[in-house]
Enzyme design. Structure first.
Site, short mmCIF file in Angstrom:
data_model
loop_
_atom_site.label_atom_id
_atom_site.label_comp_id
_atom_site.label_asym_id
_atom_site.label_seq_id
_atom_site.Cartn_x
_atom_site.Cartn_y
_atom_site.Cartn_z
N SER A 161 51.70 -3.10 18.25
CA SER A 161 52.02 -3.81 19.48
C SER A 161 53.62 -3.34 19.62
O SER A 161 54.35 -2.60 19.44
CB SER A 161 52.99 -4.69 19.20
OG SER A 161 53.98 -5.63 18.36
N GLN A 171 57.97 -2.99 20.73
CA GLN A 171 58.74 -4.20 19.76
C GLN A 171 60.26 -3.51 19.82
O GLN A 171 60.19 -2.70 20.08
CB GLN A 171 57.63 -4.24 18.50
CG GLN A 171 57.29 -3.30 17.61
CD GLN A 171 57.20 -3.57 16.01
OE1 GLN A 171 57.14 -3.47 15.15
NE2 GLN A 171 55.40 -3.99 16.67
N HIS A 206 63.79 -4.88 16.48
CA HIS A 206 63.89 -5.00 15.28
C HIS A 206 65.08 -5.11 15.42
O HIS A 206 66.09 -5.11 15.87
CB HIS A 206 64.10 -4.71 14.50
CG HIS A 206 62.05 -4.03 14.62
ND1 HIS A 206 61.38 -5.17 14.00
CD2 HIS A 206 61.58 -2.82 13.99
CE1 HIS A 206 59.87 -4.19 13.71
NE2 HIS A 206 60.16 -2.96 14.27
N LYS A 211 66.46 -4.41 9.91
CA LYS A 211 64.96 -3.77 9.86
C LYS A 211 64.78 -2.36 10.40
O LYS A 211 63.86 -2.06 11.41
CB LYS A 211 63.74 -4.20 10.59
CG LYS A 211 62.34 -3.79 9.98
CD LYS A 211 61.27 -4.71 10.21
CE LYS A 211 59.93 -4.39 9.75
NZ LYS A 211 59.28 -3.21 10.76
N GLU A 266 64.17 1.21 10.40
CA GLU A 266 63.01 2.28 9.66
C GLU A 266 63.01 3.47 10.00
O GLU A 266 62.84 4.23 11.39
CB GLU A 266 61.59 1.36 10.28
CG GLU A 266 61.61 1.18 11.28
CD GLU A 266 59.96 0.23 12.49
OE1 GLU A 266 60.72 -0.62 11.36
OE2 GLU A 266 59.29 0.54 12.64
N HIS A 272 59.38 0.39 20.81
CA HIS A 272 59.06 1.50 20.20
C HIS A 272 57.81 1.01 19.68
O HIS A 272 57.35 -0.35 19.63
CB HIS A 272 59.48 2.07 19.28
CG HIS A 272 59.82 0.67 17.49
ND1 HIS A 272 61.22 0.63 17.93
CD2 HIS A 272 58.88 0.41 16.57
CE1 HIS A 272 60.21 -0.44 16.34
NE2 HIS A 272 59.52 -0.05 15.64
N ARG A 281 58.31 -8.90 19.83
CA ARG A 281 57.11 -7.95 20.73
C ARG A 281 57.44 -7.76 22.47
O ARG A 281 58.34 -9.38 22.48
CB ARG A 281 56.36 -8.69 20.38
CG ARG A 281 56.01 -8.25 18.82
CD ARG A 281 54.46 -8.63 17.76
NE ARG A 281 54.10 -8.73 17.31
CZ ARG A 281 54.59 -9.44 15.82
NH1 ARG A 281 55.08 -10.59 16.48
NH2 ARG A 281 54.78 -8.98 14.54
N LYS A 339 49.72 -11.57 20.16
CA LYS A 339 50.81 -12.50 19.71
C LYS A 339 52.22 -12.95 20.21
O LYS A 339 51.80 -12.82 21.69
CB LYS A 339 51.69 -11.95 18.28
CG LYS A 339 50.13 -11.42 17.25
CD LYS A 339 50.96 -10.96 16.19
CE LYS A 339 49.62 -10.38 15.12
NZ LYS A 339 50.73 -9.72 13.63
#
Length: 338
Positions: free
Chosen positions: A48, A50, A52, A75, A77, A208, A227, A233
């Protein structure tokens, strides 16, 4: 022999790892609360679009909606490519956004004439970012049927031979998620293909999506995801639109800083990140360099070692390709032998 899309190595409650007790066949949940989560992703179908939340946002989201946002942590990453790795990363520079808007009348219709005009007329990133904010709000506010009709019109046009810079990707994403508004959202993001050994750092509040390939992903210990598309979802429109930075820029690809200067084959490649939750290094042992002590990676902190090729020992424990070894802080530094 069964293929998996994700492997989680850490202590997050949504997927805590099991660790085998040394010199036994007993397996127990990994103890403690690691500040990081290590994953291996093998992506065959686009994940997806999304973003964070940052730490303050994560705490608020978790307090207000714990059923959706399951922890109170941020989050950030880092995705390190193991194979050629496709991703969408951050909002595109203003000139590119204006170019793709002119080339995609379906996108212009989807965001509305007023928003499209403001994006076309923007002369700086502040005005462009404000227009993109309104564009995302418009896209995510559309009914599924309205979005699908416009996506299908775009797909039919490019499949019929009309030139478009993202023709192949548009058709592929539509094939995986028919009519999903994320097909339009993807046009607003930078497209990048990482070579093995290259990495992308995704800070909080940056949109991203990972599209294909294998990677090692290290992050703060969180599973908070907001998302925007390419998913069945929940699309949390208001949270996503409010949280993004709307920074318009090309992505920065990290190749790792080599800290081996002894002329040996192989090396240590460190991927510096602007957060304290984790650090990631790629260690290569080969040629005339078959032993290494790594003290600078996580001094005084625990580590997880993942072996992607070959065999050897880590702190005296035998490992081979596919092995993962948890090393407590008390057993640092790492001693690697192949």
């Amino acid at each position: 022999s069964k293929p998996y899309a994700e492997l989680w190595l850490g202590t997050h409650k949504n997927g805590p790892a099991q660790a085998r007790v040394a010199d036994s066949d007993e397996w127990k949940p990994l103890e403690g609360d690691l500040p990081f989560l290590l994953k291996v992703l093998s992506i065959n179908k686009a994940l997806s679009i999304q973003a964070h939340p940052d730490l303050a946002e994560a705490k608020e989201l978790h307090a207000n909606r714990p059923d959706v946002y399951r922890d109170a942590n941020h989050k950030p990453e880092l995705a390190l490519a193991l194979t050629p790795f496709e991703a969408l990363a951050g909002l595109r520079p203003l000139a590119e956004l204006q170019r793709v808007l002119d080339a995609t009348p379906e996108l212009a219709e989807a965001i509305g004439a007023d928003v499209a005009a403001r994006l076309r007329d923007a002369t700086d990133d502040a005005a462009g970012g404000a227009a993109v904010r309104d564009a995302l709000h418009a896209l995510l506010s559309q009914s599924a049927d309205a979005a699908a009709a416009l996506v299908e019109r775009l797909v039919a046009r490019v499949a019929g031979g009309a030139a478009h810079e993202r023709s192949e990707l548009v058709q592929r994403l539509h094939g995986a998620y028919p009519g999903d508004v994320g097909v339009f959202c993807s046009l607003l993001l930078n497209y990048v293909v990482l070579k093995p050994g290259e990495a992308l750092f995704m800070a909080a509040n940056e949109p991203h999506a990972y599209l294909s390939g294998d990677c090692v992903e290290c992050m703060a210990c969180s599973d908070n995801v907001v998302r925007a598309g390419l998913t069945p979802k929940l699309k949390d429109r208001d949270t996503l639109v409010d949280m993004l930075t709307y920074r318009l820029a090309s992505p920065s690809v990290a190749r790792g800083a080599s800290r081996t200067d002894d002329g040996a084959s192989g090396g240590d490649f460190f991927y510096d990140v602007p957060v304290r939750d984790f650090a990631l290094a790629r260690i290569e042992l080969c040629g005339n360099k078959t032993e290494r002590s790594v003290a600078t990676l996580a001094s005084g902190r625990p580590a997880i070692v993942l072996v992607t090729d070959g065999a050897g020992t880590v702190n005296g424990h035998a490992v081979a390709a596919g092995s993962a070894l948890f090393v407590p802080a008390s057993q640092m530094p790492l001693r690697l032998v192949c």
